[in-house]
Design a protein around this motif. Structure first.
Motif, PDB file in Angstrom:
ATOM      1  N   LEU A  28       0.830  -1.204   0.000  1.00 55.34           N
ATOM      2  CA  LEU A  28       0.000   0.000   0.000  1.00 55.34           C
ATOM      3  C   LEU A  28       0.866   1.256   0.000  1.00 55.34           C
ATOM      4  CD1 LEU A  28      -2.796   1.247   0.046  1.00 55.34           C
ATOM      5  CD2 LEU A  28      -2.861   0.901   2.516  1.00 55.34           C
ATOM      6  N   PHE A  29       1.917   1.268   0.809  1.00 57.07           N
ATOM      7  CA  PHE A  29       2.817   2.417   0.863  1.00 57.07           C
ATOM      8  C   PHE A  29       3.447   2.678  -0.501  1.00 57.07           C
ATOM      9  CE2 PHE A  29       7.198   3.904   1.172  1.00 57.07           C
ATOM     10  CZ  PHE A  29       6.979   5.173   1.710  1.00 57.07           C
ATOM     11  N   HIS A  30       4.011   1.636  -1.092  1.00 54.35           N
ATOM     12  CA  HIS A  30       4.692   1.829  -2.370  1.00 54.35           C
ATOM     13  C   HIS A  30       3.704   2.183  -3.490  1.00 54.35           C
ATOM     14  CE1 HIS A  30       7.978  -0.119  -0.140  1.00 54.35           C
ATOM     15  NE2 HIS A  30       8.736   0.623  -0.931  1.00 54.35           N
ATOM     16  N   PHE A  31       2.474   1.684  -3.388  1.00 49.92           N
ATOM     17  CA  PHE A  31       1.436   2.070  -4.344  1.00 49.92           C
ATOM     18  C   PHE A  31       1.154   3.573  -4.240  1.00 49.92           C
ATOM     19  CE2 PHE A  31      -3.251   2.530  -5.087  1.00 49.92           C
ATOM     20  CZ  PHE A  31      -3.205   2.444  -6.467  1.00 49.92           C
ATOM     21  N   LEU A  32       1.076   4.097  -3.007  1.00 51.99           N
ATOM     22  CA  LEU A  32       0.849   5.536  -2.826  1.00 51.99           C
ATOM     23  C   LEU A  32       2.019   6.349  -3.374  1.00 51.99           C
ATOM     24  CD1 LEU A  32      -0.715   5.598   0.764  1.00 51.99           C
ATOM     25  CD2 LEU A  32      -1.890   5.955  -1.418  1.00 51.99           C
TER      26      LEU A  32
END
Length: 197
Positions: A171-175
């Motif tokens: 989720l972090f890297h997607f953001l």
């Protein structure tokens, strides 16, 4: 901002909303002096209709409401105050005066998005996020792919803690990837919404 205190005998309603979760916390009333003190001190102060005096929310409990933003409605006779509560807002001990739970952990994503944006426009030497942006779109996209594979691998096992950790990494890297592409998460949510109409 022009506020019409005359319409309701010198008072205007003040809706208090959590600046982080957007939950409505309570409703109080302000006269010009209460609004002035609220602006000056950054802590919500009302005019108590029962005590007939200025009353700072939290003066007894210590659960103050720190002001984030004050806006006026289109008629100039109601205030919306976004605030950060120091604890439960209601005198009963409830999170809100409407007996609602004031927890919305998904609202943290907005906070995280703002941090990621800041790391992009104000890079820090020791910031992992800034280092991703410096490596460019290919590296950011690659990290999303790596984290997705790691999540799939953990999904096949029974260790929920490791699975949640990999989900958080993805989720972090997607953001970060969305920020790199100048696409807001809200735009992705709009696509999801359009599919469910």
């Amino acid at each position: 901002m022009n506020i019409d205190f005359e319409k309701n005998n010198g008072l205007v309603p003040a809706i208090i909303q959590d600046a982080f979760t957007n939950k409505v916390l309570m409703l109080g009333y302000m006269n010009p002096q209460a609004l002035e003190r609220t602006r000056k001190e950054g802590i919500v102060t009302f005019f108590s209709r029962s005590k007939q005096r200025l009353w700072t929310k939290g003066e007894t409990s210590g659960n103050f409401l720190k002001v984030s933003e004050i806006t006026v409605d289109c008629d100039g006779d109601t205030l919306l105050i976004k605030a950060n509560p120091a604890g439960p807002v209601c005198h009963t001990g409830a999170d809100t005066c409407f007996n609602e739970t004031n927890k919305n952990k998904t609202a943290f994503l907005d906070h995280l998005k703002s941090i990621i944006h800041d790391r992009r426009i104000n890079p820090g030497e020791k910031s992992y996020t800034s280092s991703l942006f410096q490596k460019g779109i290919n590296k950011v996209a690659q990290k999303v792919g790596e984290e997705a594979v790691e999540l799939v691998i953990e999904a096949k096992d029974t260790n929920d803690e490791l699975f949640k950790g990999e989900a958080a990494d993805l989720l972090f890297h997607f953001l970060v990837l969305l920020e790199q592409k100048n696409i807001d998460l809200d735009q992705v949510i709009e696509v999801l919404q359009s599919r469910h109409k």
